[in-house]
Write a protein that holds these residues in place. Sequence first.
Motif, mmCIF file in Angstrom:
data_model
loop_
_atom_site.group_PDB
_atom_site.id
_atom_site.type_symbol
_atom_site.label_atom_id
_atom_site.label_comp_id
_atom_site.label_asym_id
_atom_site.label_seq_id
_atom_site.Cartn_x
_atom_site.Cartn_y
_atom_site.Cartn_z
ATOM 1 N N GLY A 98 -7.541 -7.004 -1.333
ATOM 2 C CA GLY A 98 -6.305 -7.787 -1.303
ATOM 3 C C GLY A 98 -5.073 -6.988 -1.665
ATOM 4 N N SER A 99 -5.144 -6.260 -2.770
ATOM 5 C CA SER A 99 -3.984 -5.485 -3.192
ATOM 6 C C SER A 99 -3.697 -4.351 -2.217
ATOM 7 N N LEU A 100 -4.740 -3.755 -1.685
ATOM 8 C CA LEU A 100 -4.569 -2.654 -0.731
ATOM 9 C C LEU A 100 -3.870 -3.140 0.539
ATOM 10 N N ILE A 101 -4.344 -4.230 1.100
ATOM 11 C CA ILE A 101 -3.742 -4.762 2.328
ATOM 12 C C ILE A 101 -2.300 -5.193 2.076
ATOM 13 N N ALA A 102 -2.067 -5.862 0.950
ATOM 14 C CA ALA A 102 -0.702 -6.302 0.635
ATOM 15 C C ALA A 102 0.228 -5.105 0.469
ATOM 16 N N ASN A 103 -0.187 -4.107 -0.298
ATOM 17 C CA ASN A 103 0.689 -2.974 -0.572
ATOM 18 C C ASN A 103 0.920 -2.098 0.651
ATOM 19 N N ILE A 104 -0.097 -1.893 1.464
ATOM 20 C CA ILE A 104 0.100 -1.125 2.700
ATOM 21 C C ILE A 104 1.037 -1.883 3.635
ATOM 22 N N SER A 105 0.838 -3.179 3.767
ATOM 23 C CA SER A 105 1.717 -3.980 4.627
ATOM 24 C C SER A 105 3.163 -3.913 4.149
ATOM 25 N N ILE A 106 3.360 -4.012 2.839
ATOM 26 C CA ILE A 106 4.710 -3.928 2.269
ATOM 27 C C ILE A 106 5.310 -2.560 2.563
ATOM 28 N N ALA A 107 4.523 -1.494 2.388
ATOM 29 C CA ALA A 107 5.023 -0.138 2.637
ATOM 30 C C ALA A 107 5.460 0.032 4.096
ATOM 31 N N VAL A 108 4.673 -0.484 5.023
ATOM 32 C CA VAL A 108 5.025 -0.364 6.445
ATOM 33 C C VAL A 108 6.311 -1.144 6.747
ATOM 34 N N ILE A 109 6.406 -2.356 6.237
ATOM 35 C CA ILE A 109 7.616 -3.166 6.448
ATOM 36 C C ILE A 109 8.834 -2.474 5.843
ATOM 37 N N LEU A 110 8.686 -1.949 4.621
ATOM 38 C CA LEU A 110 9.809 -1.290 3.957
ATOM 39 C C LEU A 110 10.206 0.013 4.642
ATOM 40 N N PHE A 111 9.271 0.662 5.305
ATOM 41 C CA PHE A 111 9.600 1.859 6.083
ATOM 42 C C PHE A 111 10.648 1.513 7.139
ATOM 43 N N PHE A 112 10.387 0.443 7.882
ATOM 44 C CA PHE A 112 11.325 0.044 8.940
ATOM 45 C C PHE A 112 12.641 -0.488 8.362
#
Length: 143
Positions: A98-112
């Motif tokens: 859960g934390s991995l998927i949430a944090n990776i998703s946040i990182a990708v969104i914040l990249f853009f």
Amino acid sequence: MNIFGYAAPIILVIVSNTLYHLISKNTPSSVNPFAGLIVTYGTAFLGSIILMFITKKTTVYEEIQQLSIANLLMGLVIIGVEGGYMLMYQKGWEISKGSLIANISIAVILFFIGKMFFNESVSIQKILGIIACIIGIFLVNLG
């Protein structure tokens, strides 16, 4: 630049976030997450008052005058973050997944968002990193 001064905040985030997830995962599922947040924020409120006095650079009145709508919005958003994680764990999400998927998703969104609104640089290494993160999400969900 003092490397400790630079590294200390990220170490604090990593340690605190790790403990946060361990505590959230071990909160009894019978506890209403939002009732739990009342106690959580009461504790954070008292701790923040103490830390404000320890770290203040001006008078308390001047410190408070510098606050903005962003501080109020942050309070509302944090309810979603913390309530969301507690609900996620109550619904049976694995702590590692859960934390991995949430944090990776946040990182990708914040990249853009970083590129579009803050003119942050884009490099081939960053693009490859984003691709690896997206592939990682799919791989984690396979098992």
